[in-house]
Design an enzyme around this catalytic site. Sequence first.
Site, mmCIF file in Angstrom:
data_model
loop_
_atom_site.group_PDB
_atom_site.id
_atom_site.type_symbol
_atom_site.label_atom_id
_atom_site.label_comp_id
_atom_site.label_asym_id
_atom_site.label_seq_id
_atom_site.Cartn_x
_atom_site.Cartn_y
_atom_site.Cartn_z
ATOM 1 N N LYS A 1 0.843 -1.208 0.000
ATOM 2 C CA LYS A 1 0.000 0.000 0.000
ATOM 3 C C LYS A 1 0.869 1.245 0.000
ATOM 4 O O LYS A 1 0.651 2.175 -0.785
ATOM 5 C CB LYS A 1 -0.905 0.015 1.245
ATOM 6 C CG LYS A 1 -2.132 -0.845 1.114
ATOM 7 C CD LYS A 1 -2.876 -0.979 2.429
ATOM 8 C CE LYS A 1 -3.884 -2.112 2.328
ATOM 9 N NZ LYS A 1 -4.459 -2.527 3.591
ATOM 10 N N GLN B 1 -5.177 -1.301 9.429
ATOM 11 C CA GLN B 1 -5.087 -2.658 8.885
ATOM 12 C C GLN B 1 -5.708 -3.664 9.859
ATOM 13 O O GLN B 1 -5.428 -3.643 11.054
ATOM 14 C CB GLN B 1 -3.601 -2.994 8.616
ATOM 15 C CG GLN B 1 -3.363 -4.328 7.964
ATOM 16 C CD GLN B 1 -3.892 -4.408 6.532
ATOM 17 O OE1 GLN B 1 -3.947 -3.409 5.808
ATOM 18 N NE2 GLN B 1 -4.298 -5.592 6.120
ATOM 19 N N ASP C 1 -11.557 2.806 3.813
ATOM 20 C CA ASP C 1 -11.909 1.380 3.787
ATOM 21 C C ASP C 1 -13.421 1.187 3.667
ATOM 22 O O ASP C 1 -13.885 0.078 3.355
ATOM 23 C CB ASP C 1 -11.475 0.717 5.099
ATOM 24 C CG ASP C 1 -10.255 -0.168 4.939
ATOM 25 O OD1 ASP C 1 -10.068 -0.710 3.844
ATOM 26 O OD2 ASP C 1 -9.503 -0.296 5.924
HETATM 27 N N1 GUN Z 1 -7.381 -6.843 6.095
HETATM 28 C C1 GUN Z 1 -7.742 -7.630 5.061
HETATM 29 N N2 GUN Z 1 -8.358 -6.899 4.109
HETATM 30 C C2 GUN Z 1 -8.399 -5.629 4.573
HETATM 31 C C3 GUN Z 1 -8.919 -4.426 4.031
HETATM 32 O O1 GUN Z 1 -9.477 -4.358 2.928
HETATM 33 N N3 GUN Z 1 -8.759 -3.315 4.804
HETATM 34 C C4 GUN Z 1 -8.149 -3.365 6.026
HETATM 35 N N4 GUN Z 1 -8.061 -2.238 6.728
HETATM 36 N N5 GUN Z 1 -7.676 -4.468 6.549
HETATM 37 C C5 GUN Z 1 -7.785 -5.594 5.814
#
Ligand code: GUN
Length: 298
Positions: A55, A99, A122
């Site tokens: 990311k 996350q 998100d």
């Molecule tokens: N963990 C697995 N997929 C995601 C996601 O799309 N966003 C976040 N914040 N954590 C994750």
Amino acid sequence: MSTATRIDGKAFAADVRARVATEIAQIKKNHNLTPGLAVILVGDDPASHVYVRNKTQQTVEVGMASFEHRLDDKTPEADLLELIDKLNKDHAVHGILVQLPLPSHIAEIKILSAIDPDKDVDGFHLMNVGRLWTGADALVPCTPYGCILLLKKHLGDLTGKRALVLGRSNIVGKPMAALLLEESCTVSIAHSRTTDLPARCREADILVAAVGRPMMVKGDWIKPGAVIIDVGINRIDAPERGEGKTRLVGDVDFSAAEQVASAITPVPGGVGPMTIACLLRNTVVAACRQANIDITNI
Ligand code: GUN
């Protein structure tokens, strides 16, 4: 036997990122604003570290400001809430992502609810969940957003298609169903307690598999000509590649499905790359909304 088209998520994600990079350059030039994304990682889950590294790298590549916060797995909930409060108030930060999963001593819902809904790239805040289900302008969860872009690119109009979402998670299954409904599909959600699952799958023109079970969907579960979106990323042993070797597979038995479906996303290289591309896009949308910039005219 016919072989399905492979829907190339890697190439499409690169297109989305290129478009995002152009938008960011325009926003910088015309509005003197640099969209910024803050990512918070708590603890040392190895998979999460890989995601966050990717990311951050892609955020920088498209010309955004990146703010990474790595916290110890013993970090008290109150400290995380304090950091989120600081980022909510920081004008250089337009998107905030925590996350998941979080360590068990931290209440996920409390953390997600603390993020400013307008910075919630998100789309997990209850305000955005409500906006999504009522057809209002939501920030949309990135993986389902990526799946819809792939489906629309491949099929065009989705109106009237029978769609089955396999999996009912808050991150993928439920928002995916909402987005398909918004595209006027006839939507079903199946899960571990669904009876006669193969027959339900065989009814679907569009099948989205998001259960996290390696190769669970078999070839004879698929309606001939269906379009298959495989969200699963599962690592399994691959002794055929040598001792101790592993490989990634989806939730769908790809080689069998390929003989029945008209199109299918591969794993890897299908849905996976779309998630971060959509996160970057959401951050641009969030930055434009916060700065009252018309995104259609930047
Ligand atoms: N963990 C697995 N997929 C995601 C996601 O799309 N966003 C976040 N914040 N954590 C994750």
